[in-house]
Each structure stands twice: as C-alpha cells, then as structure tokens.
Write a protein that holds these residues in place. Structure first.
Motif, mmCIF file in Angstrom:
data_model
loop_
_atom_site.group_PDB
_atom_site.id
_atom_site.type_symbol
_atom_site.label_atom_id
_atom_site.label_comp_id
_atom_site.label_asym_id
_atom_site.label_seq_id
_atom_site.Cartn_x
_atom_site.Cartn_y
_atom_site.Cartn_z
ATOM 1 N N GLY A 289 2.421 -5.971 -2.983
ATOM 2 C CA GLY A 289 3.424 -4.932 -3.230
ATOM 3 C C GLY A 289 3.230 -4.276 -4.581
ATOM 4 O O GLY A 289 3.387 -3.061 -4.727
ATOM 5 N N VAL A 290 2.874 -5.072 -5.561
ATOM 6 C CA VAL A 290 2.660 -4.515 -6.907
ATOM 7 C C VAL A 290 1.387 -3.667 -6.931
ATOM 8 O O VAL A 290 1.384 -2.534 -7.422
ATOM 9 C CB VAL A 290 2.595 -5.656 -7.950
ATOM 10 C CG1 VAL A 290 2.115 -5.130 -9.297
ATOM 11 C CG2 VAL A 290 3.967 -6.304 -8.097
ATOM 12 N N PHE B 66 1.915 -0.366 -5.348
ATOM 13 C CA PHE B 66 2.872 0.540 -6.005
ATOM 14 C C PHE B 66 2.194 1.444 -7.038
ATOM 15 O O PHE B 66 2.548 2.596 -7.197
ATOM 16 C CB PHE B 66 3.980 -0.270 -6.699
ATOM 17 C CG PHE B 66 5.016 0.608 -7.360
ATOM 18 C CD1 PHE B 66 6.083 1.111 -6.629
ATOM 19 C CD2 PHE B 66 4.911 0.959 -8.702
ATOM 20 C CE1 PHE B 66 7.020 1.940 -7.221
ATOM 21 C CE2 PHE B 66 5.848 1.781 -9.305
ATOM 22 C CZ PHE B 66 6.911 2.280 -8.563
ATOM 23 N N TYR B 67 1.217 0.895 -7.750
ATOM 24 C CA TYR B 67 0.620 1.620 -8.878
ATOM 25 C C TYR B 67 -0.618 2.395 -8.443
ATOM 26 O O TYR B 67 -1.571 1.820 -7.920
ATOM 27 C CB TYR B 67 0.269 0.630 -9.996
ATOM 28 C CG TYR B 67 1.497 -0.028 -10.590
ATOM 29 C CD1 TYR B 67 2.242 0.634 -11.564
ATOM 30 C CD2 TYR B 67 1.930 -1.278 -10.160
ATOM 31 C CE1 TYR B 67 3.384 0.051 -12.100
ATOM 32 C CE2 TYR B 67 3.074 -1.871 -10.696
ATOM 33 C CZ TYR B 67 3.793 -1.196 -11.663
ATOM 34 O OH TYR B 67 4.926 -1.761 -12.192
ATOM 35 N N HIS B 68 -0.604 3.719 -8.708
ATOM 36 C CA HIS B 68 -1.727 4.570 -8.298
ATOM 37 C C HIS B 68 -3.049 4.118 -8.911
ATOM 38 O O HIS B 68 -4.108 4.370 -8.378
ATOM 39 C CB HIS B 68 -1.494 6.018 -8.743
ATOM 40 C CG HIS B 68 -0.266 6.639 -8.153
ATOM 41 N ND1 HIS B 68 0.061 6.513 -6.824
ATOM 42 C CD2 HIS B 68 0.704 7.403 -8.701
ATOM 43 C CE1 HIS B 68 1.185 7.178 -6.596
ATOM 44 N NE2 HIS B 68 1.600 7.713 -7.716
ATOM 45 N N HIS B 69 -2.962 3.483 -10.078
ATOM 46 C CA HIS B 69 -4.173 3.150 -10.817
ATOM 47 C C HIS B 69 -5.064 2.148 -10.072
ATOM 48 O O HIS B 69 -6.290 2.202 -10.187
ATOM 49 C CB HIS B 69 -3.776 2.576 -12.187
ATOM 50 C CG HIS B 69 -4.928 2.221 -13.075
ATOM 51 N ND1 HIS B 69 -5.577 3.153 -13.861
ATOM 52 C CD2 HIS B 69 -5.555 1.042 -13.288
ATOM 53 C CE1 HIS B 69 -6.548 2.550 -14.530
ATOM 54 N NE2 HIS B 69 -6.559 1.275 -14.202
ATOM 55 N N PHE B 70 -4.441 1.232 -9.334
ATOM 56 C CA PHE B 70 -5.236 0.140 -8.755
ATOM 57 C C PHE B 70 -5.826 0.524 -7.404
ATOM 58 O O PHE B 70 -5.150 1.080 -6.553
ATOM 59 C CB PHE B 70 -4.393 -1.133 -8.651
ATOM 60 C CG PHE B 70 -3.903 -1.603 -9.992
ATOM 61 C CD1 PHE B 70 -4.805 -1.938 -10.990
ATOM 62 C CD2 PHE B 70 -2.546 -1.666 -10.267
ATOM 63 C CE1 PHE B 70 -4.358 -2.346 -12.241
ATOM 64 C CE2 PHE B 70 -2.086 -2.071 -11.518
ATOM 65 C CZ PHE B 70 -2.997 -2.402 -12.509
#
Ligand SMILES: Cc1cc2nc3c(=O)[nH]c(=O)nc-3n(C[C@H](O)[C@H](O)[C@H](O)COP(=O)(O)O)c2cc1C
Ligand code: SF4
Ligand code: FES
Ligand code: FES
Lengths: 516, 155
Positions: free
Chosen positions: B56-57, B60-64
């Motif tokens: 989920g984390v 959530f973050y576009h960076h990963f």
C-alpha cells in the motif's frame, strides 16, 4: 594570494550550465598559472543571469553573467579574475537593481556564503539568534516570535508564535519539530534555494524552535524532486553535528537537539502537514482528520511543531535583531518580508525578498520586467496550483495576505507564475482538475471523484457541448469540492478553476454572464 | 550480488521500525532502480508489517517503481510554470521522439519516460530530470541532443 571566485551550485544554476563553467574556469586559471579559490555558493536568485559568476576584488564582489562555457576564455583574457571589463560584466553584485531593491532578511546569506562553511556562516551573522535564544526562557522565545508577527510561510499564514505556544503548553517530555520542505507548488523554489545556499540557517531556526517548545528532535521532510538540496542538507547536518551545533550539548549549553532529514516520495499531498506526519511514520500519505491538532498529537502521537522551511529560517534573524526589527517590515497583519518567487514566462525570473505591501505590478514589472516572450502578460497564478489566476485588472493589489484573501486569491508560499497572451485559460482550468485527480490522497469523495468529473465537464465545455448547462454543473461541482473536502487539495482546487472562468470566460467559449 | 542479498543488506542498515519504511524503499530503488516484488515480503518481515501494508505504501508514492525501468529515466516537468514556458510542445516532441507514453520504456530498453510536477527550476523551464541532474530551458533540439548523448553513453 589566491582569488576567490564564486560559481553557484544551485539547482537552477546547474540546470543552465554552472558545472561546466566552474570546470572551465578552474582549468583556464590553472593553465594561466593563476591560483583561485573556487567557492560553490548558492544562487543570488537572479536566474536570468545564471550561471552568474562572481569575483572578490578589493572593492567588493563583482558579477558576470549569464556565463556560457564558451565565454570563459574571453573572460580570462579580459582579466575578469581582477574585475576586468567584459560585455558580460554586471558591476558590483550588490548594485544590480534587482538585488539592491530587495530587503533580504531571511535570504541575507544565500548566494553570499559558502553554504557548508560554518566559519563563513558565523562571519555573516549566523548563530547570533541561537546564542540569544540560549539565554532566554522557552516562553520568552515564543513571545519574541509572537511579537515579530511572523506567520506561516507554507500557505495558510497561521501565526507561528501561537502554534509554538500550544506545543510549549502541551504536556509531555517527548516533542518534535518538523520542517516542511516539501515545496510542491509549481513556481516556487525558495525552500530549495535556502537549503542549497544557507542550510545552517534552517538548522539554527529548528534548534531555536526546539528550545522554544521543549523538543529535542527534529525532522526535515524534503521532496524527492530536489536531489541537490538533499545532498546539501545531509552534508550540513553532518557538519553541524561535528561542530556541536547539533547533538547532546548544543554549543556547550547542555541542551540537546538533533535533526534527521527524510525524503518524500513524489506525492504533492505530503506537503499537507498531517499527510507529512503519516509519511514520516512510514505510512501512505493520507490526510488525518483534525482535531487533534498536530500541536497536541502530532508525530508518533506527540506534540509537534510543523512549520514551513522559510518560517523556520526566518526565526534566527528575529532572535538576532529582535521582534521589533522584523515587524517594522510589512503592513497590517502581514509583517516582515516574504521571499517571492517570479517564475514561468517572465523576463527576469528569480527570488525577490521584499516586505509585504508592494503591489503585484511592481513585482511583475519593476522586478520581472514583463514576459520572457515579450508579449503582454495575460494572467498570473499566485500561490501555487491551488491559487487563483489573477488578471491584469487586479495587478495593483498589494501583496498582503488579507488583501489577496478579500479578492478570492492567496499569496500562499509566494510563487508567482506568469503567462503571456497565448495562454488558454480553459486548458489551465482543466489542468488544475487533472492535477487534483492525480494527487488526491483519496480519502474524501468530493476531491477524489469530483476532480475527475471536473476534468470531464471542462472537456465538454471546451468541445462546445451544452456549454451553459455544463458550466452550471462545473460551478456546482466546485461548490461541492469547496464545502465537502477534508483539506485544501480538494477544497481549493476550485480557486484556479473558478478564477479562470470568472476572468477569462471567452477561453471557455462563454460570455461573461454565462460564466457565473 | 543477487537482488535478495542487496535488499537484505539495505534493510539491515536501517532500524527495524515502521518509520524506516520510506528510507528503506529509497535505498533499494537508488541501488536497483526499482523495488522488486520480493523486497515487499522481506521488508514486511523485517518491520513486522503485513505485505499489504508495505505494498500500500509503495503504490501510494509516485516515486517508487514496481517494474524495472529503462537504463535511463527522463522525468518531464508538466507543472504550470513550465507550461508557461512551452513545456507542452516539448512534451509532444518527447513523446513522439521516444515513441512511448508516460510510464513506458522505449523498445530498445534505453529510456523510460515519467511525468513530474515541478523540479524547482520554474524560472528557467521547460525542465527535465535525468538521474540526479536537472536540465533547464529544454527545447526540441536540446532534447534530441540529450537523447543522442544518453544513447551513446549507454553500455
Ligand atoms: C495540499 C496541500 C499541500 C501543502 N503543501 C505544502 C508544502 O509543500 N509546503 C509547506 O510548507 N506547506 C504546505 N502545506 C501547508 C501545510 O499543511 C502546513 O499548513 C504548513 O506546513 C504549516 O507551516 P507554516 O505555518 O509555517 O506555514 C500544504 C497544504 C495542503 C492542503
Ligand atoms: S481533499 Fe483530497 S487530498 Fe484532501 S483529504 Fe480529501 S481526498 Fe485527500
Ligand atoms: S501515475 Fe503517478 S505520475 Fe502518473
Ligand atoms: S514548474 Fe517545472 S520546474 Fe517548477
């Protein structure tokens, strides 16, 4: 003695070739047997002149710019290392009108000092505020910040002293100071410039905040889009620890404070303070419902001061020169200075730190010099992607929080993005909805679904499909987002949309009556 | 070193607490270029979280990234200040020159394209980022030169 030469290692300077220029100067000087000391300073914020090279002469620093790597041999031939004349010569740096007409309090050292030299920092007024704070009680520090009139520079402009007072009064021995360096707004770069150009100023501000509220640990949350700032802040933290500015015994005072830097993950919403706390805790960056306020129950459930980087970096000068000195700048309830950022299609883009109260027109014309394209300015977006589009008819508005709010606009973090008359405001309105759809944290429906619906409705208006009915629908959708969103992401995305409709109805194929 | 060993080494360099999750993910992506699915399991075990939580984390973050990128990643700024300086024309050119959309990789595996919303270079756009380098005032010609250089540098 060797000559001091300054070539900025600021992101924008590097983005337009400063690294190549620095290498060429070093090689060229060596080839001529001239000994130089190359300082990689931050930027003075005169971005149209970057890479701007400065040379220390007996009469003070003189500037040359914009320097292309191909100009370097000619500059050396012209004797620029001793301040020689050349077509790129700009004269004494401090006399360049764009700089001379500013009031640099928070940015006093940026572009001037070697960012990672604590000696340079102390020689230019650094640590004076912290030493003063160490001799004061926590409550006295909070009072000084309150009296200075300093308000949050991250967007909402909440009085910093009042927030600090709440954290000071909150029970508990474990408290935190969090610096918001997420700087997600397009058209803003002041956090980045300060971090790259004067990182010890932020560190000093955070230590003072820790003393004021009784916290001994701080975090800097930096966006992952700023790789240069990330390396500078980590290097600065290391040096500060080595020099005893951070650690168990801050400057020999017996007080403890340490700071850890954390990198974000490319999510705009993590600039919202509670989403940021979730992110530091290792979770999805979803907004928390308030209350409880972070000041009472923040990071890891403990009382937490969260401030924007510029808010914290303005604290040292307030403690050093006194609250009265700071509040003498500005007007009304907008006191002190704000580092405005001129961006987009502007002839002289960069950083302008001025007392509140100058007009938007003065900023755009006197400093900015109009558009880069030479065409007329048609609109400016002030305050980031959630800020309103301001038409030329409103350019005489003073830059003051209340004056802007009264016109349905906001100053926010001080970003000013300039557009010329080729801009299509219906597309900018659509982009505002698209950005919200892309960056929504997903917690509430008006924001998550409303923004996608908003894009579709604007597409239909642009296509000429039942314009009047769809415009009414768009207005309803905007009201729903304003009233029903948990945070300003969904709640303020209507600002750019509705201001575009109001001031530029023709771009949507509407006449002004239909747009309302 | 196989991925699993690298991941274990990077996890071990951090305290076994949930708030180490983003630093661990950054460390893995900095080294491998992406976060492989098996890393999710290893991180979950080490931090005493469920796989769903870790996933989920990451999502959530576009960076990963959860799939391997091309040998170079170009991030194009799509935000307002760059639009005001002509980034839409650059975007159209880049998409055509690479023959891919956002979040895609060229057929030769050389370049992945990603959108980014502001690189803090807003007075000197259009801006893009390659690795940790940010480049300003990019027009079509400059983009083509950059692309040619990137392809030449590649192993
Ligand atoms: C969607 C959204 C994005 C935000 N982004 C930022 C940001 O990038 N930087 C920032 O300092 N504040 C940002 N804020 C404001 C913070 O929530 C918070 O008010 C601020 O960090 C408090 O510090 P200040 O009082 O010193 O301004 C954002 C708020 C929202 C709703
Ligand atoms: S308004 Fe949007 S970003 Fe804010 S909490 Fe709701 S869904 Fe999340
Ligand atoms: S899905 Fe995140 S940028 Fe496109
Ligand atoms: S908007 Fe593109 S760098 Fe800021």
């Amino acid at each position: 003695m060797s000559v001091r030469v300054y070539v900025p290692a600021d992101t924008t300077a590097l983005a337009v070739g400063a690294e190549e220029v620095a290498l060429a100067i070093a090689a060229g000087a060596a080839a001529r047997g001239v000994s130089i000391e190359l300082v990689r300073n931050g930027s003075r914020g005169l971005f149209w002149l970057e890479p701007m090279v400065e040379v220390a002469t007996p009469a003070g620093r003189v500037a040359y710019g914009p320097v292309d790597v191909a100009d370097v041999p000619g500059l050396l031939d012209a004797g620029f290392l001793t301040g020689g004349d050349h077509p790129l010569a700009l004269g004494p740096t401090d006399d360049i009108p764009f700089l001379r007409q500013q009031e640099r309090l928070t940015f006093a050292r940026v572009g001037v000092v070697d960012p990672l030299s604590l000696d340079d920092y102390a020689a230019h007024g650094g640590l004076v505020g912290l030493r003063a704070a160490l001799a004061m009680s926590a409550s006295e520090i909070v009072q000084a910040v309150t009296d200075s009139g300093l308000r949050g520079r991250g967007g909402a402009a909440f009085p910093a002293g009042i927030k600090w007072r709440t954290v000071l009064g909150a029970p508990g021995i474990e408290k935190y100071v969090v610096c918001n360096a997420d700087e997600g707004d397009s058209g803003t770069f002041s956090d980045r410039m300060l971090l790259e150009g004067d990182p010890f100023c932020l560190i000093e501000g955070m230590v003072i905040a820790g003393l004021a509220v009784g916290a001994n640990r701080g975090y800097v949350y930096l966006r992952s889009e700023y790789p240069r700032a990330w390396s500078v802040v980590n290097a600065a933290l290391k040096r500060a620890r080595e020099a005893g500015l951070l650690g168990d015994d801050v400057l020999g005072s017996g007080r403890a404070f340490d700071i850890e830097a954390r990198l974000g993950g490319g999510a705009y919403i993590c600039g919202e303070e509670t989403a940021m706390l979730e992110s530091i805790e290792g979770k999805r960056g979803q907004v928390r419902t308030k209350p409880p306020l972070p000041a009472v129950k923040g990071l890891f459930g403990k009382p937490t001061v969260i401030n924007n980087l510029i808010t914290l970096a303005s604290v040292p000068v307030i403690l050093a020169k006194g609250a009265a000195f700071y509040r003498d700048f500005g007007q009304g309830r907008s006191l002190g200075t704000l580092p405005f950022q001129l961006a987009g299609n502007v002839r002289r883009g960069g950083l302008v730190e001025k007392a509140f109260g100058l007009t938007l027109r003065a900023l755009l014309e006197d400093f900015g010099g109009g558009t880069a394209s030479g065409r007329p300015i048609r609109a400016v977006q002030v305050g980031g992607p959630l800020g309103a589009y301001v038409p030329p008819a409103d350019f005489d508005l003073p830059l003051d929080y209340e004056a802007f709010a009264a016109r349905g606009a906001m100053i926010g973090h001080g970003g000013v993005v300039v557009f010329d008359d080729t801009v299509d405001m219906a597309r900018m309105a659509r982009f505002a909805m698209e950005f919200c759809a892309e960056e929504s944290c997903g917690k509430c429906t008006p924001c998550r679904i409303g923004s996608t619906r908003g894009m579709e409705v604007i597409d239909r208006i642009i296509a000429g499909d039942e314009r009047a009915a769809n415009t009414a629908l768009l207005q309803d959708l905007c009201s729903l987002m304003t009233d029903g969103s948990l945070c300003a992401m969904g709640g303020m995305t209507p600002f750019p949309v509705q201001s575009a409709l109001r001031h530029f109805p023709a771009d949507f194929g509407l006449d002004s009556g239909e747009a309302q | 070193m196989p991925h699993a060993a690298i991941v274990q080494r990077l996890i071990a360099a951090h305290p076994p607490r949930q708030d180490a999750l983003l630093p661990i993910l950054h460390a893995i992506q900095d080294e491998l270029g992406w976060v492989p699915p098996k890393a999710t399991t290893a991180i979950a075990q080490a931090l005493n979280l469920s796989r769903a939580e870790v996933h989920g984390v990451i999502s959530f973050y576009h960076h990963f990234r959860t799939s391997p990128p091309g040998r170079q990643v170009i991030q194009l700024c799509r935000a307002e200040a760059c639009q005001a300086r002509g980034s839409e024309a650059l975007e159209a050119h880049a998409l055509a020159a690479l023959g891919v959309g956002y979040h895609q990789t060229t057929a030769d595996g050389a370049v992945s394209l990603e959108p980014v919303y502001c690189l803090g270079n807003c007075a000197c756009g259009p801006s893009l980022r390659v690795g940790d380098q940010i480049i300003g005032r990019v027009d079509a010609a400059r983009f083509d030169r950059l692309l040619a250089n990137l392809r030449e540098e590649l192993p």
